[in-house]
Enzyme design. Structure first.
Site, mmCIF file in Angstrom:
data_model
loop_
_atom_site.group_PDB
_atom_site.id
_atom_site.type_symbol
_atom_site.label_atom_id
_atom_site.label_comp_id
_atom_site.label_asym_id
_atom_site.label_seq_id
_atom_site.Cartn_x
_atom_site.Cartn_y
_atom_site.Cartn_z
ATOM 1 N N ASP A 53 0.856 -1.200 0.000
ATOM 2 C CA ASP A 53 0.000 0.000 0.000
ATOM 3 C C ASP A 53 0.886 1.242 0.000
ATOM 4 O O ASP A 53 1.893 1.311 0.721
ATOM 5 C CB ASP A 53 -0.894 -0.040 1.254
ATOM 6 C CG ASP A 53 -1.914 1.082 1.284
ATOM 7 O OD1 ASP A 53 -3.108 0.789 1.054
ATOM 8 O OD2 ASP A 53 -1.524 2.242 1.534
ATOM 9 N N ASN B 87 -2.711 13.270 -3.668
ATOM 10 C CA ASN B 87 -3.932 13.735 -4.344
ATOM 11 C C ASN B 87 -4.346 15.107 -3.841
ATOM 12 O O ASN B 87 -4.673 15.999 -4.625
ATOM 13 C CB ASN B 87 -5.085 12.758 -4.083
ATOM 14 C CG ASN B 87 -5.039 11.554 -5.015
ATOM 15 O OD1 ASN B 87 -4.527 11.647 -6.115
ATOM 16 N ND2 ASN B 87 -5.562 10.438 -4.554
ATOM 17 N N HIS C 247 -5.456 14.855 -8.435
ATOM 18 C CA HIS C 247 -5.702 13.436 -8.710
ATOM 19 C C HIS C 247 -4.822 12.926 -9.855
ATOM 20 O O HIS C 247 -4.339 11.786 -9.825
ATOM 21 C CB HIS C 247 -7.190 13.269 -9.053
ATOM 22 C CG HIS C 247 -7.698 11.898 -8.856
ATOM 23 N ND1 HIS C 247 -7.755 10.984 -9.874
ATOM 24 C CD2 HIS C 247 -8.177 11.264 -7.755
ATOM 25 C CE1 HIS C 247 -8.248 9.850 -9.416
ATOM 26 N NE2 HIS C 247 -8.509 9.994 -8.129
ATOM 27 N N ASP D 218 -2.395 9.745 -10.057
ATOM 28 C CA ASP D 218 -2.394 8.701 -11.100
ATOM 29 C C ASP D 218 -0.988 8.476 -11.650
ATOM 30 O O ASP D 218 -0.578 7.346 -11.910
ATOM 31 C CB ASP D 218 -3.331 9.103 -12.249
ATOM 32 C CG ASP D 218 -4.793 8.864 -11.903
ATOM 33 O OD1 ASP D 218 -5.060 8.355 -10.792
ATOM 34 O OD2 ASP D 218 -5.663 9.184 -12.732
ATOM 35 N N GLU E 1 -4.814 2.278 -4.079
ATOM 36 C CA GLU E 1 -3.351 2.338 -4.064
ATOM 37 C C GLU E 1 -2.809 1.113 -3.351
ATOM 38 O O GLU E 1 -1.829 1.171 -2.636
ATOM 39 C CB GLU E 1 -2.860 3.640 -3.412
ATOM 40 C CG GLU E 1 -3.801 4.263 -2.430
ATOM 41 C CD GLU E 1 -3.794 3.600 -1.071
ATOM 42 O OE1 GLU E 1 -4.660 2.714 -0.868
ATOM 43 O OE2 GLU E 1 -2.952 3.960 -0.233
HETATM 44 P P1 GH3 Z 1 -1.885 5.212 4.411
HETATM 45 O O1 GH3 Z 1 -0.447 5.547 4.477
HETATM 46 O O2 GH3 Z 1 -2.446 4.931 5.747
HETATM 47 O O3 GH3 Z 1 -2.174 4.149 3.433
HETATM 48 O O4 GH3 Z 1 -2.626 6.542 3.936
HETATM 49 P P2 GH3 Z 1 -3.210 6.840 2.516
HETATM 50 O O5 GH3 Z 1 -3.424 8.309 2.410
HETATM 51 O O6 GH3 Z 1 -2.370 6.227 1.462
HETATM 52 O O7 GH3 Z 1 -4.552 6.012 2.558
HETATM 53 P P3 GH3 Z 1 -6.031 6.425 2.409
HETATM 54 O O8 GH3 Z 1 -6.777 5.144 2.346
HETATM 55 O O9 GH3 Z 1 -6.431 7.420 3.447
HETATM 56 O O10 GH3 Z 1 -6.130 7.146 0.994
HETATM 57 C C1 GH3 Z 1 -6.021 6.453 -0.183
HETATM 58 C C2 GH3 Z 1 -6.239 7.436 -1.288
HETATM 59 O O11 GH3 Z 1 -6.113 6.845 -2.563
HETATM 60 C C3 GH3 Z 1 -7.621 8.046 -1.260
HETATM 61 C C4 GH3 Z 1 -8.098 7.996 -2.696
HETATM 62 O O12 GH3 Z 1 -8.588 9.205 -3.118
HETATM 63 C C5 GH3 Z 1 -6.865 7.629 -3.459
HETATM 64 N N1 GH3 Z 1 -7.109 6.887 -4.674
HETATM 65 C C6 GH3 Z 1 -7.764 5.728 -4.822
HETATM 66 N N2 GH3 Z 1 -7.778 5.339 -6.116
HETATM 67 C C7 GH3 Z 1 -7.101 6.277 -6.811
HETATM 68 C C8 GH3 Z 1 -6.756 6.437 -8.192
HETATM 69 O O13 GH3 Z 1 -7.070 5.606 -9.060
HETATM 70 N N3 GH3 Z 1 -6.071 7.521 -8.542
HETATM 71 C C9 GH3 Z 1 -5.701 8.448 -7.621
HETATM 72 N N4 GH3 Z 1 -5.015 9.502 -8.028
HETATM 73 N N5 GH3 Z 1 -5.999 8.326 -6.329
HETATM 74 C C10 GH3 Z 1 -6.685 7.255 -5.915
HETATM 75 MG MG MG Z 2 -2.209 4.164 1.421
HETATM 76 MG MG MG Z 3 -5.070 1.823 1.053
#
Ligand code: GH3
Ligand code: MG
Ligand code: MG
Length: 354
Positions: free
Chosen positions: A221, A229, A234, A238, A264
């Protein structure tokens, strides 16, 4: 040479000519005994080569049918006992509301369902005002027996239709493969997706248990990905996902596979690998991410790190339990400060039992 072929149609025992089901919209169409001239028939492709004597005899046997644009001639699933030759205008063959083909002047329609004694396989309607020569079953067989040219032409048309149907089947198979492929992969990174993992991991696990071979699974992860983001947009997020995808590809062996199972989050599958080998493989990947520079739209992004939870297959394991353990271990890696690989038995940071 084609004229030497003897065409022997296996005729069904002749029943007294049946009236046949009402042709769709025939009621409203102008339906009259054919007063069409031999000169007109002679020009029609499906009757070319048929002698004038036979055409003369055909005129009183056949009928004329006039369809207005849009009027239906055959309806999919309904019986048909007639063959139609287009004298003028154009018919449209429709399957599931989309035009499949057009039938133009001189061409025939209805022969397939008549020959196979089956319902019409498609709906046929007039594309424009269309005049048709109607051959009932009796007349059709009479013509097939009387005119060698008509029979050969019919066989050739049926063969061509069969060929084009085969081509369409091949195309469909190729398309289905593409769709299946798309359904199992992630559009952004091209990695396999959660659906692929759910389908494939049970087989991989089973195979390794059966062969008593070691298998390791890692859940990875991206750390604080939300901040990328939030701070850079965003699209920048990506771009980071794509670059991490590249690093995963570059740092795993060809036999390994990876799936992007969430925003992610990735699952890495390391077949025939014992825990120590898996630790060095995923640590190499973690370090490669930590030391890579990321950029988006020509501008540098801050350092990105990943956390990983790594587990080894145990004899009693099932895929869900394996993924669950990997997830728990990943959680432990996040709790211990991120940019870290955790595995069962590793111990806490600073623990000499590592
Ligand atoms: P942690 O270290 O605890 O994993 O924190 P984190 O910020 O990585 O985890 P969190 O689950 O809070 O956030 C994950 C983010 O990933 C939120 C979401 O908007 C983003 N995300 C999910 N899918 C995509 C994608 O396809 N593209 C982009 N740019 N962002 C994405
Ligand atoms: Mg994460
Ligand atoms: Mg995650």
């Amino acid at each position: 040479m084609i004229r030497t072929i003897h065409v022997g149609f296996a005729r069904k025992p002749r029943k007294p000519p049946q009236p046949g089901p009402p042709v769709a919209s025939e009621e409203s169409a102008r339906d009259q005994a054919s007063g069409v001239s031999v000169a007109v028939l002679r020009e029609l492709q499906s009757l070319q080569g048929t002698g004038d004597q036979i055409l003369d005899a055909l005129v009183p046997r056949a009928r004329l049918l006039q369809l207005e644009a849009g009027q239906q001639l055959l309806r999919r699933g309904e019986p048909n006992l007639r063959v139609y030759i287009v004298i003028s205008g154009r018919l449209r063959v429709v399957l599931d509301d989309s035009p499949l083909a057009y039938i133009d002047r001189g061409e025939t329609v209805g022969e397939l369902s008549l020959l196979a004694s089956s319902a019409a396989t498609a709906t046929v309607a007039a594309e424009e005002a269309t005049q048709l020569l109607v051959l009932d079953e009796e007349t059709f067989w009479w013509l097939a027996e009387s005119s060698h040219e008509f029979s050969v032409g019919l066989l050739v048309r049926l063969a061509k239709r069969l060929r084009s149907n085969n081509d369409a089947v091949q195309e469909n198979i190729a398309l289905r493969r593409q769709f299946e492929q798309a359904a199992l992969s992630d559009a952004l990174t091209g990695f396999r997706n959660r659906r692929w993992l759910d389908q494939t991991l049970p087989r991989i696990v089973q195979r390794h248990i059966h062969a008593s071979e070691p298998l390791c699974i890692a859940m990875m992860d991206i750390d604080h990905f939300k901040q990328i983001n939030d701070n850079y947009g965003h699209a920048a997020g990506d771009a980071v996902l794509l670059q991490i995808g590249r690093l995963v590809r570059d740092n795993l062996r060809p036999a390994d596979s990876a799936a992007r199972i969430g925003g992610e989050e990735f699952v890495l599958i390391l077949p025939q690998t014992l825990l120590p080998g898996a630790i060095s493989a995923v640590e190499r990947l973690r370090e490669a991410v930590a030391s890579a520079s990321f950029e988006y739209d020509g501008g540098a992004l801050p350092q990105v790190t990943v956390s990983l939870g790594l587990v080894a297959l145990e004899r009693s394991a099932n895929p869900l339990e394996l993924l669950g353990r990997a997830d728990d271990t990943l959680y432990a890696a996040k709790q211990s400060g991120r940019n870290r690989t955790e595995w069962p038995g590793r111990g806490t940071p600073g623990d000499p039992g590592r």
